[in-house]
Design an enzyme around this catalytic site. Structure first.
Site, PDB file in Angstrom:
ATOM      1  N   TYR A  67       0.833  -1.217   0.000  1.00  0.00           N
ATOM      2  CA  TYR A  67       0.000   0.000   0.000  1.00  0.00           C
ATOM      3  C   TYR A  67       0.865   1.263   0.000  1.00  0.00           C
ATOM      4  O   TYR A  67       0.532   2.257  -0.649  1.00  0.00           O
ATOM      5  CB  TYR A  67      -0.974  -0.008   1.190  1.00  0.00           C
ATOM      6  CG  TYR A  67      -2.177  -0.887   0.925  1.00  0.00           C
ATOM      7  CD1 TYR A  67      -2.228  -2.210   1.361  1.00  0.00           C
ATOM      8  CD2 TYR A  67      -3.249  -0.413   0.165  1.00  0.00           C
ATOM      9  CE1 TYR A  67      -3.314  -3.031   1.070  1.00  0.00           C
ATOM     10  CE2 TYR A  67      -4.342  -1.229  -0.125  1.00  0.00           C
ATOM     11  CZ  TYR A  67      -4.371  -2.537   0.323  1.00  0.00           C
ATOM     12  OH  TYR A  67      -5.436  -3.349   0.015  1.00  0.00           O
ATOM     13  N   VAL A 103      -8.906   4.567  -4.524  1.00  0.00           N
ATOM     14  CA  VAL A 103      -8.359   4.898  -3.196  1.00  0.00           C
ATOM     15  C   VAL A 103      -7.300   5.995  -3.305  1.00  0.00           C
ATOM     16  O   VAL A 103      -6.636   6.315  -2.330  1.00  0.00           O
ATOM     17  CB  VAL A 103      -7.770   3.621  -2.528  1.00  0.00           C
ATOM     18  CG1 VAL A 103      -8.915   2.638  -2.194  1.00  0.00           C
ATOM     19  CG2 VAL A 103      -6.722   2.934  -3.398  1.00  0.00           C
ATOM     20  N   HIS A 119     -14.415   2.523  -1.455  1.00  0.00           N
ATOM     21  CA  HIS A 119     -13.401   1.538  -1.058  1.00  0.00           C
ATOM     22  C   HIS A 119     -12.298   2.157  -0.213  1.00  0.00           C
ATOM     23  O   HIS A 119     -11.214   1.585  -0.095  1.00  0.00           O
ATOM     24  CB  HIS A 119     -12.811   0.860  -2.305  1.00  0.00           C
ATOM     25  CG  HIS A 119     -13.846   0.041  -3.016  1.00  0.00           C
ATOM     26  ND1 HIS A 119     -13.743  -0.321  -4.339  1.00  0.00           N
ATOM     27  CD2 HIS A 119     -15.036  -0.486  -2.582  1.00  0.00           C
ATOM     28  CE1 HIS A 119     -14.813  -1.033  -4.683  1.00  0.00           C
ATOM     29  NE2 HIS A 119     -15.610  -1.144  -3.631  1.00  0.00           N
ATOM     30  N   CYS A 127      -5.884   2.951  13.057  1.00  0.00           N
ATOM     31  CA  CYS A 127      -5.410   1.922  13.991  1.00  0.00           C
ATOM     32  C   CYS A 127      -6.349   0.714  13.963  1.00  0.00           C
ATOM     33  O   CYS A 127      -7.570   0.851  14.018  1.00  0.00           O
ATOM     34  CB  CYS A 127      -5.367   2.488  15.418  1.00  0.00           C
ATOM     35  SG  CYS A 127      -4.914   1.246  16.639  1.00  0.00           S
ATOM     36  N   CYS A 155       0.080   2.907  16.373  1.00  0.00           N
ATOM     37  CA  CYS A 155      -0.862   3.969  16.719  1.00  0.00           C
ATOM     38  C   CYS A 155      -0.261   4.841  17.821  1.00  0.00           C
ATOM     39  O   CYS A 155       0.223   4.308  18.842  1.00  0.00           O
ATOM     40  CB  CYS A 155      -2.171   3.344  17.189  1.00  0.00           C
ATOM     41  SG  CYS A 155      -3.369   4.511  17.844  1.00  0.00           S
ATOM     42  N   GLY A 195     -14.550   4.484 -16.443  1.00  0.00           N
ATOM     43  CA  GLY A 195     -13.313   3.765 -16.126  1.00  0.00           C
ATOM     44  C   GLY A 195     -13.435   2.680 -15.089  1.00  0.00           C
ATOM     45  O   GLY A 195     -12.563   2.540 -14.227  1.00  0.00           O
ATOM     46  N   PRO A 222     -12.653   2.364 -22.704  1.00  0.00           N
ATOM     47  CA  PRO A 222     -12.203   1.892 -24.021  1.00  0.00           C
ATOM     48  C   PRO A 222     -12.709   0.482 -24.329  1.00  0.00           C
ATOM     49  O   PRO A 222     -12.807   0.093 -25.483  1.00  0.00           O
ATOM     50  CB  PRO A 222     -10.668   1.899 -23.902  1.00  0.00           C
ATOM     51  CG  PRO A 222     -10.344   2.607 -22.648  1.00  0.00           C
ATOM     52  CD  PRO A 222     -11.552   2.616 -21.797  1.00  0.00           C
ATOM     53  N   ALA A 239     -10.992   8.164 -20.888  1.00  0.00           N
ATOM     54  CA  ALA A 239     -11.665   9.226 -20.124  1.00  0.00           C
ATOM     55  C   ALA A 239     -10.949  10.558 -20.282  1.00  0.00           C
ATOM     56  O   ALA A 239     -11.594  11.611 -20.429  1.00  0.00           O
ATOM     57  CB  ALA A 239     -11.712   8.825 -18.644  1.00  0.00           C
TER      58      ALA A 239
END
Ligand code: OAD
Length: 255
Positions: A67, A103, A119, A127, A155, A195, A222, A239
């Protein structure tokens, strides 16, 4: 592009529009779509192997590292003309609700407001124990080019493990997002689906519900998707190319 004149009239007359976006709207910013091939050390993983609570429990460093690598990519990218066109639309339509599956923060960085992130977001970790938001340091982490495992932060309030602020497979969408999204679908008279592969539920149901209610659904992608069958108009293209042209056709005086 020569747009269908009836479609332009319907969009101009729409008072309540939903714009529903997926990873394709960020593709021209240089952000891989969810189903683009993974690269670097992530090549051996399928996203669905990493985007789950169990994956984070089993290998938190790998999941947090994945991430973080995506967050760094996003922060090094800029909104593209598709994001800016959607932000411009929001100033023209009496009521425009932007619902995204993405995201990243490119909609916000291009000026869209009130974005519903079904999402979650790469930019709002929290935390695992006390659910408090965790502030990430402003400077970007130095990451190996191919990516690397990173130990998730602790945290600052309770010392618990911090987790990404995204919705993982097997997790429910939060009512704070899903409720307003469903409400927007119930009231909209037009929906632009931009998209998205329209394969991940429950988010993917929204354009179908809008079409079922008789709202005019316009899809920009597309590639064909399941939504082609119910969309009133299918604009097969990128787009970042089609949306600025559409906004210009709808409101020719747009800056
Ligand atoms: P996908 O990667 O599934 O689909 C991206 C879509 O964008 C595809 O249909 C492409 O054809 C299209 N596309 C690619 N480039 C484009 C461009 N320049 N302009 C317009 N469209 C383009 O991504 P999503 O549909 O967003 O959920 O995936 C939905 C969800 O699946 C994600 O939010 C994620 C994943 O599971 C979670 O992580 C919970």
């Amino acid at each position: 592009m020569n747009f269908d004149l009836t479609m332009l009239t319907q969009l101009r007359q729409a008072r309540d529009v939903v714009v529903f976006t997926g990873a394709g709207v960020s593709q021209e910013s240089g952000i891989p779509t969810f189903r683009d091939a993974m690269t670097g050390m992530w090549e051996r993983f399928d996203p669905t192997d990493l985007a789950t609570p169990d994956a984070f429990k089993r290998q938190p460093d790998v999941v947090w590292g994945w991430y973080e690598s995506r967050r760094v990519i996003v922060l090094r990218c800029q909104p593209n003309p598709a994001h800016h066109a959607i932000a411009a639309m929001q100033t023209k339509v009496p009521r425009l609700t932007l619902i995204t599956q993405n995201v990243d923060d490119l909609h916000e960085r291009s000026g869209s407001i009130g974005v519903i992130h079904l999402h979650g977001s790469l930019h709002h970790p929290r935390c695992l124990a006390c659910a408090r938001p965790h502030m990430l340091p402003p400077e970007l982490p130095e990451l190996a080019p191919e990516g690397q495992p990173i130990k998730p932060p602790r945290c600052t309030h309770c010392g618990g493990t911090v987790r990404p602020g995204v919705v993982w497979f097997g997790e429910p969408l939060t009512d704070d997002d899903w409720g307003p999204a469903k409400q927007a679908i119930r009231s909209c008279d037009a929906l632009l689906s931009i998209g998205t592969s329209s394969v991940v539920y429950p988010a993917a149901v929204l354009p179908f519900e809008a079409a079922e209610r008789g709202a005019g659904v316009v899809q920009i992608n597309p590639q064909p998707t399941d939504l082609d069958a119910v969309a009133r108009y299918n604009l097969h293209g990128k787009a970042g190319e089609l949306l600025p042209q559409l906004v210009q056709a709808l409101w020719p005086s747009s800056p």
